[in-house]
Design a protein around this motif. Structure first.
Motif, PDB file in Angstrom:
ATOM      1  N   VAL A 122       0.807  -1.264   0.090  1.00 55.00           N
ATOM      2  CA  VAL A 122       0.006   0.119   0.029  1.00 55.00           C
ATOM      3  C   VAL A 122       1.001   1.387  -0.055  1.00 55.00           C
ATOM      4  N   THR A 123       1.972   1.102   0.788  1.00 58.15           N
ATOM      5  CA  THR A 123       2.805   2.494   0.746  1.00 58.15           C
ATOM      6  C   THR A 123       3.519   2.500  -0.592  1.00 58.15           C
ATOM      7  N   ALA A 124       3.913   1.369  -1.075  1.00 62.57           N
ATOM      8  CA  ALA A 124       4.545   1.688  -2.458  1.00 62.57           C
ATOM      9  C   ALA A 124       3.492   2.000  -3.501  1.00 62.57           C
ATOM     10  N   LEU A 125       2.351   1.627  -3.219  1.00 61.94           N
ATOM     11  CA  LEU A 125       1.153   2.341  -4.260  1.00 61.94           C
ATOM     12  C   LEU A 125       1.217   3.720  -4.150  1.00 61.94           C
ATOM     13  N   MET A 126       1.554   4.289  -3.078  1.00 61.04           N
ATOM     14  CA  MET A 126       1.519   5.702  -2.921  1.00 61.04           C
ATOM     15  C   MET A 126       2.716   6.568  -3.405  1.00 61.04           C
ATOM     16  N   GLY A 127       3.784   5.311  -3.757  1.00 60.95           N
ATOM     17  CA  GLY A 127       4.966   6.176  -4.375  1.00 60.95           C
ATOM     18  C   GLY A 127       6.154   5.571  -3.677  1.00 60.95           C
ATOM     19  N   GLU A 128       7.248   5.945  -4.356  1.00 61.26           N
ATOM     20  CA  GLU A 128       8.740   5.179  -3.889  1.00 61.26           C
ATOM     21  C   GLU A 128       8.893   5.997  -2.581  1.00 61.26           C
ATOM     22  N   LYS A 129       8.719   7.294  -2.475  1.00 64.24           N
ATOM     23  CA  LYS A 129       8.906   8.150  -1.454  1.00 64.24           C
ATOM     24  C   LYS A 129       7.998   7.738  -0.146  1.00 64.24           C
ATOM     25  N   ALA A 130       6.840   7.180  -0.349  1.00 64.63           N
ATOM     26  CA  ALA A 130       5.886   6.878   0.664  1.00 64.63           C
ATOM     27  C   ALA A 130       6.507   5.270   1.325  1.00 64.63           C
ATOM     28  N   ALA A 131       6.775   4.612   0.122  1.00 63.36           N
ATOM     29  CA  ALA A 131       7.410   3.281   0.532  1.00 63.36           C
ATOM     30  C   ALA A 131       8.740   3.418   1.632  1.00 63.36           C
ATOM     31  N   MET A 132       9.645   4.561   1.148  1.00 60.77           N
ATOM     32  CA  MET A 132      10.891   4.711   1.725  1.00 60.77           C
ATOM     33  C   MET A 132      10.395   5.226   3.399  1.00 60.77           C
ATOM     34  N   ALA A 133       9.330   6.047   3.383  1.00 57.06           N
ATOM     35  CA  ALA A 133       8.799   6.526   4.777  1.00 57.06           C
ATOM     36  C   ALA A 133       8.387   5.324   5.545  1.00 57.06           C
ATOM     37  N   CYS A 134       7.878   4.395   4.790  1.00 58.53           N
ATOM     38  CA  CYS A 134       7.460   3.164   5.736  1.00 58.53           C
ATOM     39  C   CYS A 134       8.683   2.488   6.069  1.00 58.53           C
ATOM     40  N   THR A 135       9.642   2.492   5.521  1.00 54.11           N
ATOM     41  CA  THR A 135      10.883   1.759   5.783  1.00 54.11           C
ATOM     42  C   THR A 135      11.501   2.486   7.165  1.00 54.11           C
ATOM     43  N   ALA A 136      11.522   4.093   6.851  1.00 53.79           N
ATOM     44  CA  ALA A 136      12.159   4.773   7.792  1.00 53.79           C
ATOM     45  C   ALA A 136      11.549   4.671   9.218  1.00 53.79           C
TER      46      ALA A 136
END
Ligand SMILES: [Fe+2]
Ligand SMILES: [Fe+2]
Length: 189
Positions: free
Chosen positions: A101-115
């Protein structure tokens, strides 16, 4: 937890009313196994969406490290006869969904999830390393090694624009709260 008494054995670091050592060790192995399992699912979810983007290689590298972390805790679960969390089926779905879901919001959102996830795990591993004494030195070394890699994942995610994700403070706050709840549950259930 006191860093002033590093010579104290693991059980000696307990306060009155704390868990006994065996139960504490069970919780540590159970929650770390669950966390690494969840991490593998999150990165799988991210890769399902971002597998062909510029971030793919970075995510792939983190995913491989998470698989190594998971394998180690799988071995420890067997070695020490710890009951794995009953919530594993939930973490399979929730972890993958969070990643996707975060990846679907974009690469930066995926990175926000990871962080967000990795910052919670970093604190979690630091707390554990702090309560483990010389009688648990090998496990403590494993936790410290993995903690360094989780911190690296966090820093990579920030470098790749995590903080520029849409609604970053909200997203980050929600994911951190969820991660803390998952830790609390996986220690106990
Ligand atoms: Fe990990
Ligand atoms: Fe990680």
């Amino acid at each position: 937890m006191s860093q002033s008494a590093p010579e104290l054995e693991t059980a000696g670091r307990r306060l009155p009313g704390d868990l006994d050592k065996a139960e504490m060790m069970d919780r540590i192995i159970r929650v770390d196994h669950a966390g690494e399992f969840g991490a593998v699912q999150i990165y799988k979810g991210q890769l399902a969406v971002l597998g062909k983007t510029a971030s793919a290689q970075t995510i792939q590298h983190m995913a491989e490290q998470e698989r190594r972390h998971l394998e180690k805790f799988e071995a420890l679960v067997v070695e020490r006869g710890v009951r794995p969390t009953a919530l594993q089926p939930l973490w399979t779905v929730a972890g993958f969904a969070l990643g996707a879901v975060t990846a679907l919001m974009g690469e930066k959102a995926a990175m926000a999830c990871t962080a967000a996830v990795e910052s919670v795990i970093d604190q979690h591993y630091a707390k554990q390393a702090d309560v483990l004494g010389p009688d648990e030195a090998p496990l403590k070394a494993v936790i410290e090694e993995f903690r360094a890699e989780e911190a690296e994942h966090h820093d990579t995610a920030i470098a790749r624009g995590a903080e520029e994700a849409p609604a970053y403070p909200l997203l980050s706050g929600l994911i951190k709260a969820g991660s803390r709840a998952a830790i609390w549950l996986s220690e106990r259930v």
